[in-house]
Design an enzyme around this catalytic site. Structure first.
Site, PDB file in Angstrom:
ATOM      1  N   ASP A 106      81.575 -68.726 -18.558  1.00 54.00           N
ATOM      2  CA  ASP A 106      82.682 -68.779 -19.510  1.00 54.00           C
ATOM      3  C   ASP A 106      82.232 -69.388 -20.846  1.00 54.00           C
ATOM      4  OD1 ASP A 106      84.075 -67.976 -17.296  1.00 54.00           O
ATOM      5  OD2 ASP A 106      85.509 -69.641 -17.319  1.00 54.00           O
ATOM      6  N   ASP A 107      83.034 -69.129 -21.857  1.00 55.61           N
ATOM      7  CA  ASP A 107      83.026 -69.811 -23.165  1.00 55.61           C
ATOM      8  C   ASP A 107      82.005 -69.278 -24.167  1.00 55.61           C
ATOM      9  OD1 ASP A 107      84.899 -71.318 -21.893  1.00 55.61           O
ATOM     10  OD2 ASP A 107      83.953 -73.253 -22.260  1.00 55.61           O
ATOM     11  N   HIS A 153      87.842 -64.215 -22.136  1.00 56.14           N
ATOM     12  CA  HIS A 153      88.292 -65.576 -21.817  1.00 56.14           C
ATOM     13  C   HIS A 153      89.297 -65.988 -22.896  1.00 56.14           C
ATOM     14  CE1 HIS A 153      87.849 -69.330 -19.690  1.00 56.14           C
ATOM     15  NE2 HIS A 153      87.201 -69.967 -20.639  1.00 56.14           N
ATOM     16  N   HIS A 157      90.571 -69.974 -26.425  1.00 53.25           N
ATOM     17  CA  HIS A 157      90.574 -70.982 -25.366  1.00 53.25           C
ATOM     18  C   HIS A 157      91.785 -71.908 -25.378  1.00 53.25           C
ATOM     19  CE1 HIS A 157      88.698 -73.604 -22.316  1.00 53.25           C
ATOM     20  NE2 HIS A 157      87.831 -72.629 -22.145  1.00 53.25           N
ATOM     21  N   HIS A 255      79.108 -72.238 -17.349  1.00 53.56           N
ATOM     22  CA  HIS A 255      79.339 -72.062 -18.792  1.00 53.56           C
ATOM     23  C   HIS A 255      78.017 -71.809 -19.514  1.00 53.56           C
ATOM     24  CE1 HIS A 255      82.771 -74.291 -17.226  1.00 53.56           C
ATOM     25  NE2 HIS A 255      83.473 -73.729 -18.179  1.00 53.56           N
TER      26      HIS A 255
HETATM   27 ZN   LIG Z   1      86.533 -71.985 -20.724  1.00 58.25          ZN
END
Ligand SMILES: [Zn+2]
Length: 298
Positions: A106-107, A153, A157, A255
């Site tokens: 993620d991210d 995602h 965020h 991540h």
């Molecule tokens: Zn995240």
């Protein structure tokens, strides 16, 4: 420990601070803002972290359940809304496990994603932030070209259950446009930031044709980035070995936003081995809602 506490720890402020640092360190958008998007939105540059809501004819607000808004760490008193972050509730179309132990990230993309791509010898799933897709388009394309599965995602965020319906639509639509403008595809899979999802969010996402992907194993790799750090790389790898030793499949949350988490992820990939699946493969589904060809005139 009840699961709600574990997840509560995952969404406390220490989760958001490293992410904000990543934002501040990032460069501005480099994906060109496409003319088709200007024609549709009347806007000619990528938005900041609070993207404007642009109406879409396939979003039917009358079909969106009203579960009320809730802030980070605040849980509904009933379980009617099927919250994953509060009660680990999953719905019929959520992907929450996998036949094989598999990594997902993620991210990103970030300045460190390149290094991860150079060191993986299997396919993984990336859940990217729209703001980062347009900042690191070459890294995004490199991941696509290596055959990794790209999901969203959201744009920036946010904790989705705290947003209005229009703001949730904006988080999805701008992230999808970022992916389309960068690589010519529309995502099928999304992961809600902080795992914060309930049936209101799911209904909106389904109108885009998307399904949620959550996880069964959380490596809490971002805790290496809290100040002071609350987890070591060694502890992350010990957890990975423990998951592997269980001999079961499952989805791991990691991540690609930091040098430390990418370093750990490369070691985790060796522990898990190359026999991994993407989110789509886990449920024998397809990768994207649509993939445009060069000559589609996009
Ligand atoms: Zn995240």
């Amino acid at each position: 420990m009840p699961i709600v506490c574990v997840l509560g720890a995952a969404i406390d402020k220490s989760d958001t601070e490293p992410l904000l640092m990543a934002y501040n360190a990032s460069m501005s958008a480099t994906t060109p803002f496409p003319s088709w998007l200007t024609a549709f939105t009347g806007i000619n540059q990528w938005p900041g972290p609070d993207p404007p809501y642009i109406p879409l004819d396939f979003i039917d607000f009358s079909k969106i359940p009203n579960h009320g808004l809730r802030g980070m760490g605040v849980c509904p008193t009933t379980r009617d809304s099927c919250s994953f972050d509060c009660y680990k509730c999953v719905s019929y179309d959520d992907v929450y496990t996998c036949p094989k132990l598999s990594q997902s990230f993620d991210d990103g993309p970030s300045a460190f994603t390149d290094r991860l791509l150079d060191n993986l010898n299997h396919k993984v799933t990336f859940f990217t932030l729209g703001m980062n897709v347009v900042r690191y388009p070459e890294t995004y394309l490199k991941a696509v070209q290596k055959g990794h599965l790209m999901g969203t995602h959201t744009w920036s965020h946010k904790f989705l259950p705290s947003l209005t319906n229009e703001q949730v639509v904006a988080q999805f639509e701008w992230s999808i446009w970022a992916m389309n403008a960068t690589a010519g595809h529309l995502p099928k899979w999304y992961r809600p930031p902080y795992g914060a999802i309930d049936d209101r969010i799911r209904v909106i996402a389904r109108m885009f044709g998307m399904q949620a992907v959550v996880w069964d194993y959380d490596l809490f790799d971002w805790r290496m980035e809290t100040v002071p750090p609350t987890k070591t790389k060694q502890q992350v790898l010990e957890d990975a070995r423990r998951f592997k030793a269980q001999g079961r499949g499952g989805f791991t949350l990691e991540h690609d936003a930091y040098a430390s988490t990418v370093d750990a992820a490369i070691e985790v990939s060796k522990i898990y081995g190359p026999d991994q699946l993407t989110a789509a493969q886990c449920v024998d589904s397809f990768d994207y809602i649509k993939q445009y060809q060069e000559d589609d005139g996009k």
